[in-house]
Structure formats: structure tokens, C-alpha cells
Enzyme design. Structure first.
Site, mmCIF file in Angstrom:
data_model
loop_
_atom_site.group_PDB
_atom_site.id
_atom_site.type_symbol
_atom_site.label_atom_id
_atom_site.label_comp_id
_atom_site.label_asym_id
_atom_site.label_seq_id
_atom_site.Cartn_x
_atom_site.Cartn_y
_atom_site.Cartn_z
ATOM 1 N N HIS A 170 83.524 -23.357 -61.775
ATOM 2 C CA HIS A 170 84.644 -24.373 -61.523
ATOM 3 C C HIS A 170 84.580 -24.976 -60.219
ATOM 4 O O HIS A 170 85.235 -25.947 -60.051
ATOM 5 C CB HIS A 170 86.001 -23.840 -61.906
ATOM 6 C CG HIS A 170 86.417 -23.144 -60.597
ATOM 7 N ND1 HIS A 170 86.128 -21.810 -60.331
ATOM 8 C CD2 HIS A 170 87.360 -23.485 -59.625
ATOM 9 C CE1 HIS A 170 86.601 -21.432 -59.390
ATOM 10 N NE2 HIS A 170 87.614 -22.127 -58.966
HETATM 11 C C1 UD1 Z 1 92.141 -24.911 -57.276
HETATM 12 C C2 UD1 Z 1 91.669 -24.547 -56.187
HETATM 13 C C3 UD1 Z 1 90.558 -23.629 -56.082
HETATM 14 C C4 UD1 Z 1 90.649 -22.200 -57.002
HETATM 15 C C5 UD1 Z 1 90.790 -22.981 -58.363
HETATM 16 C C6 UD1 Z 1 91.156 -21.846 -59.320
HETATM 17 C C7 UD1 Z 1 92.328 -25.960 -54.339
HETATM 18 C C8 UD1 Z 1 91.533 -27.199 -53.430
HETATM 19 N N1 UD1 Z 1 91.207 -25.626 -55.252
HETATM 20 O O1 UD1 Z 1 90.694 -25.551 -57.787
HETATM 21 O O2 UD1 Z 1 90.318 -23.001 -54.424
HETATM 22 O O3 UD1 Z 1 89.567 -21.696 -57.139
HETATM 23 O O4 UD1 Z 1 91.983 -23.689 -58.266
HETATM 24 O O5 UD1 Z 1 91.298 -22.498 -60.514
HETATM 25 O O6 UD1 Z 1 93.367 -25.954 -54.158
HETATM 26 N N2 UD1 Z 1 94.030 -29.341 -64.508
HETATM 27 C C9 UD1 Z 1 94.372 -29.057 -65.485
HETATM 28 N N3 UD1 Z 1 95.249 -28.240 -65.656
HETATM 29 C C10 UD1 Z 1 95.823 -27.346 -64.872
HETATM 30 C C11 UD1 Z 1 95.320 -27.684 -63.615
HETATM 31 C C12 UD1 Z 1 94.180 -28.593 -63.157
HETATM 32 O O7 UD1 Z 1 93.972 -29.898 -66.682
HETATM 33 O O8 UD1 Z 1 96.698 -26.577 -65.022
HETATM 34 C C13 UD1 Z 1 92.578 -29.917 -64.096
HETATM 35 C C14 UD1 Z 1 92.895 -31.662 -63.609
HETATM 36 O O9 UD1 Z 1 92.001 -32.382 -64.324
HETATM 37 C C15 UD1 Z 1 92.815 -31.334 -62.339
HETATM 38 C C16 UD1 Z 1 91.595 -30.541 -62.110
HETATM 39 O O10 UD1 Z 1 91.781 -29.521 -63.312
HETATM 40 O O11 UD1 Z 1 92.599 -32.567 -61.710
HETATM 41 C C17 UD1 Z 1 91.436 -29.659 -60.775
HETATM 42 O O12 UD1 Z 1 92.743 -28.912 -60.567
HETATM 43 P P1 UD1 Z 1 92.902 -28.705 -58.887
HETATM 44 O O13 UD1 Z 1 94.190 -28.034 -58.877
HETATM 45 O O14 UD1 Z 1 93.081 -29.956 -58.285
HETATM 46 O O15 UD1 Z 1 91.844 -27.851 -58.353
HETATM 47 P P2 UD1 Z 1 90.725 -26.736 -58.961
HETATM 48 O O16 UD1 Z 1 89.656 -27.259 -59.410
HETATM 49 O O17 UD1 Z 1 91.693 -26.240 -60.152
#
Ligand code: UD1
Length: 359
Positions: free
Chosen positions: A204
Site C-alpha cells: 500500500h
Molecule cells: C495511511 C498512512 C500510512 C499507513 C496506512 C495504513 C499517512 C500519511 N499514511 O496510508 O502510513 O501505513 O495508513 O493503512 O498517514 N481510503 C479508503 N477508506 C479508508 C481510508 C482510505 O477508501 O478508510 C482510501 C482513500 O481513497 C484514500 C486512500 O485510501 O485517499 C489513502 O488513504 P490515506 O489515509 O490518505 O493514506 P493510506 O494510504 O491509508
């Protein structure tokens, strides 16, 4: 003493759970849990609250997804409002996600003490958003709880006063030790119809999954590997968006793509896997504790003890290296390892002791 715990993303939940549970056994401590809402899908958040026994958050800030600036700013605005109303004695933040640094910055400005659980880890790669979060959070923290000796060394190099730093061990291991007996048996057979050995994959990191060509290249290697050993791959929402381009390759493979799993199911799969391929931080640690060979698709790690002491091997983004490392494991030559010091299930007790002493 009133302690506020701020969590927001999946890897925070298993770190906060044992600290909250341990502090609950101490008299005179009031605790509040705040969920920023950085992760909001049921399988990224709710299931972890249930399985880890986390209390209902006093507030959910519902920030959701967005660019780094939008997400961080929203967390700050909503955290500030909550903290101004509640004025706790100390705020605990966990790990290295955007919620961690955003909450720490708010506390620093409001002159509310902040404790950082999992302080001092460094990948020395500032292109990783988490590295920036780690560096800044540690600069602002008043109390720093490190999981391993390298954390203390890194903090000393950055000029953090040694009397603020406490080597307590790994809180994720506290949760793992407590919940391992509850992880279901043989889930690979009952859920995925796999008899015998299998590999478990998670990816991821933006550096691997946000570039379709690179992800296709990694996926092509996994397809090849799956000809030798079936693969179970729970897909993170971030990865899902980009994996679509790999659907043609997927049809020819023995890869089981599934939705993100709950804590207990994923633990069960790790425990029985022949090998794990990942770019996660926490999984490098969990596999080291469980003694399962881990191949990390990254050039560096902020958790070097998993390599120097544990079962972890960094393969970078070199897929020939990955396939070679898989071959070594399949031919009975895995890297073996040991459990790092203080990864004993008692880190949260050591944290509670310090907090009670500091008052
Ligand atoms: C975040 C953390 C990362 C951690 C990871 C674990 C930061 C910068 N990154 O990354 O360090 O390893 O979490 O999972 O804080 N999304 C959903 N549903 C959710 C959450 C996210 O669909 O419940 C999708 C959205 O499209 C979003 C993308 O995932 O834009 C990324 O989510 P985000 O919270 O920005 O960062 P992660 O890649 O999850």
C-alpha cells in the site's frame, strides 16, 4: 490526570489498545479516545475497534480522505477545538500517520504535553510521508516512548534530551501476544480453499502502488511466484484504485485478491504463512515476532531490528531479488531470526508506569 489518546488510521488502533487497557487499571486516570476519521471504511476501522476492545471514541472528527495538506489541516482544526474544550494533562499520539503529526502540532501550540508512542524510528528516506511525520512529531513531543535501542540513538543524534526518552519496547507486540490465542485456525482452508503452503501479500506504500507501471511490474512478479505457491492478497483501498490495470494478468494467476481483513483473520494468516511479502511497517515487526520469513518491497526500513535480529529481508523494488528470495524460502533456506529485546507484551505497562510517575 486526564489523558487523551488520538488515533486515526489502521496501524494506530493496535498500538493504542494495550496502552488504554493498561491505564484503565490505574486509579485516578481519566481517559478519552479521539478518532480523527482518517480511516473510515468498516474494514479499515470499525472491525479493529471491536476486535481490539477499544472503547467508543469520545469524539470522531470525521476528517476522511484528502491531499496531505487538506487531511492534516482538517485534523488540526478539529483536534484544536476538542483539546481547547477538554484541556487534558497529556495527549498520546501513536506511530507515524498524518493524524499523529497533526495532533502533535496542535498540542505543541496549545502548550499541552504530548507523548509519542513508537518514537525514534527512522528510514532516513524523506520521500516517505511517514518519515516527515516521524521527524516532526519527535521534535514536538515532551515524552518519547521508543520500541528499540535504534530509536534512542536516532533521537540522540537529533538533539532530543535523553531525559524525555523511554525505551519501553513494542506496543504492537502487546496486542499480538494478547490476541494470538483468539486468531482462528486454518482460515486459509475455510475461507480461501487453500490446502498446504501459501504466501501472504500486502502492498500500500505510495512509492509502490501509486505508479501504475511499477505496480504492474510488481504484480507480474507476484503472478510468477503464484505458479509455485498460492498467494492471498488483501487489497488496501489505496492499492485498489491502481490495481485495475493488472486484471488481465490476474486471470492467469493463483492470486486470491480479497478485501482488507480484520485484525484476527490477518494475524491467523500471518501465523500460518510460509512467507509474507509486504511494504507495511507493522507487518515487518509482526512477522519477526512470529518467526515467519518476510520479504519487504522497500529499499529501506525504519524498523532495522527486523532485519538485523528478525526474519525480514529488504528486496527493494528489484523483482529478480524478490523471486530469488522466494525461491530460497521454498527450497527450505529461509532467513531465521530472533525476537528483539523488550518485545515481550509488556511495553504498555512500562508506558503506564512512566505516565503515572510523571503525573
Ligand atoms: C495511511 C498512512 C500510512 C499507513 C496506512 C495504513 C499517512 C500519511 N499514511 O496510508 O502510513 O501505513 O495508513 O493503512 O498517514 N481510503 C479508503 N477508506 C479508508 C481510508 C482510505 O477508501 O478508510 C482510501 C482513500 O481513497 C484514500 C486512500 O485510501 O485517499 C489513502 O488513504 P490515506 O489515509 O490518505 O493514506 P493510506 O494510504 O491509508
Amino acid at each position: 490526570m486526564h489523558i487523551v489518546h488520538i488515533v486515526g488510521a489502521r496501524p494506530n488502533f493496535m498500538k493504542a489498545a494495550p496502552v488504554i487497557a493498561t491505564l484503565a487499571d490505574h486509579e485516578g486516570i481519566e481517559q478519552s479516545l479521539v478518532h480523527t476519521g482518517q480511516h473510515y471504511d468498516a474494514n479499515m476501522s470499525d472491525i479493529f475497534f471491536q476486535q481490539l476492545g477499544l472503547p467508543e471514541p469520545e469524539a470522531n472528527l470525521n476528517v476522511g480522505s484528502g491531499s496531505h495538506a487538506i487531511q492534516t489541516a482538517q485534523i488540526m482544526i478539529r483536534c484544536e477545538e476538542f483539546l481547547l474544550a477538554r484541556r487534558p494533562d497529556i495527549v498520546l499520539v501513536y506511530g507515524d500517520v498524518n493524524s499523529t503529526v497533526a495532533a502533535a502540532l496542535v498540542c505543541a501550540k496549545l502548550l499541552i504535553r504530548v507523548g509519542h508512542v513508537e518514537a525514534g524510528l527512522r528510514s532516513f528516506d524523506r520521500t516517505m510521508p511517514e518519515e516527515i511525520n516521524r521527524l516532526l512529531t519527535d521534535q514536538m513531543a515532551d515524552v518519547l516512548f521508543t520500541p528499540s535501542e535504534d530509536g534512542n540513538t536516532n533521537l540522540a543524534h537529533e538533539g532530543i534530551a535523553s531525559d524525555k526518552i523511554y525505551l519501553v519496547g513494542n506496543v504492537m507486540v502487546d496486542t499480538l501476544v494478547r490476541l494470538l490465542p483468539l486468531a482462528p485456525e486454518n482460515i486459509q482452508r475455510t475461507r480461501f480453499g487453500i490446502e498446504g503452503a501459501y504466501g501472504l501479500v500486502t502492498l500500500h506504500r505510495p512509492s509502490n502502488v501509486d505508479h501504475p507501471t511499477l505496480l504492474e511490474h510488481i504484480f507480474a512478479a507476484l503472478v510468477e511466484i503464484s505458479q509455485s505457491i498460492p498467494i492471498i492478497f488483501p487489497v488496501h483501498p489505496r492499492t485498489r484504485q491502481y490495481l485495475k490495470t493488472c486484471s488481465e494478468q490476474h486471470r492467469k494467476s493463483n492470486i486470491h485478491l480479497v478485501e482488507p481483513l480484520g485484525y484476527l483473520d490477518f494475524l491467523a494468516l500471518q501465523r500460518q504463512a510460509m512467507l509474507v511479502i509486504t511494504d507495511s511497517g507493522g507487518i515487518q515487526e509482526e512477522t519477526t515476532f512470529l518467526g515467519i520469513p518476510c520479504l519487504t518491497v522497500r529499499k529501506n526500513t525504519e524498523r532495522p531490528v527486523t532485519v538485523t535480529i528478525g526474519t525480514n529481508v529488504l528486496v527493494g523494488q528489484d523483482m529478480e531479488h524478490l523471486k530469488g528470495a522466494v525461491d530460497s524460502i521454498l527450497s527450505g533456506r529461509p532467513k531465521t531470526g530472533a525476537i528483539p529485546p523488550l518485545w515481550d507484551g509488556k511495553a504498555s505497562e512500562r508506558i503506564a508506569e512512566v505516565l503515572v510517575r510523571l503525573g
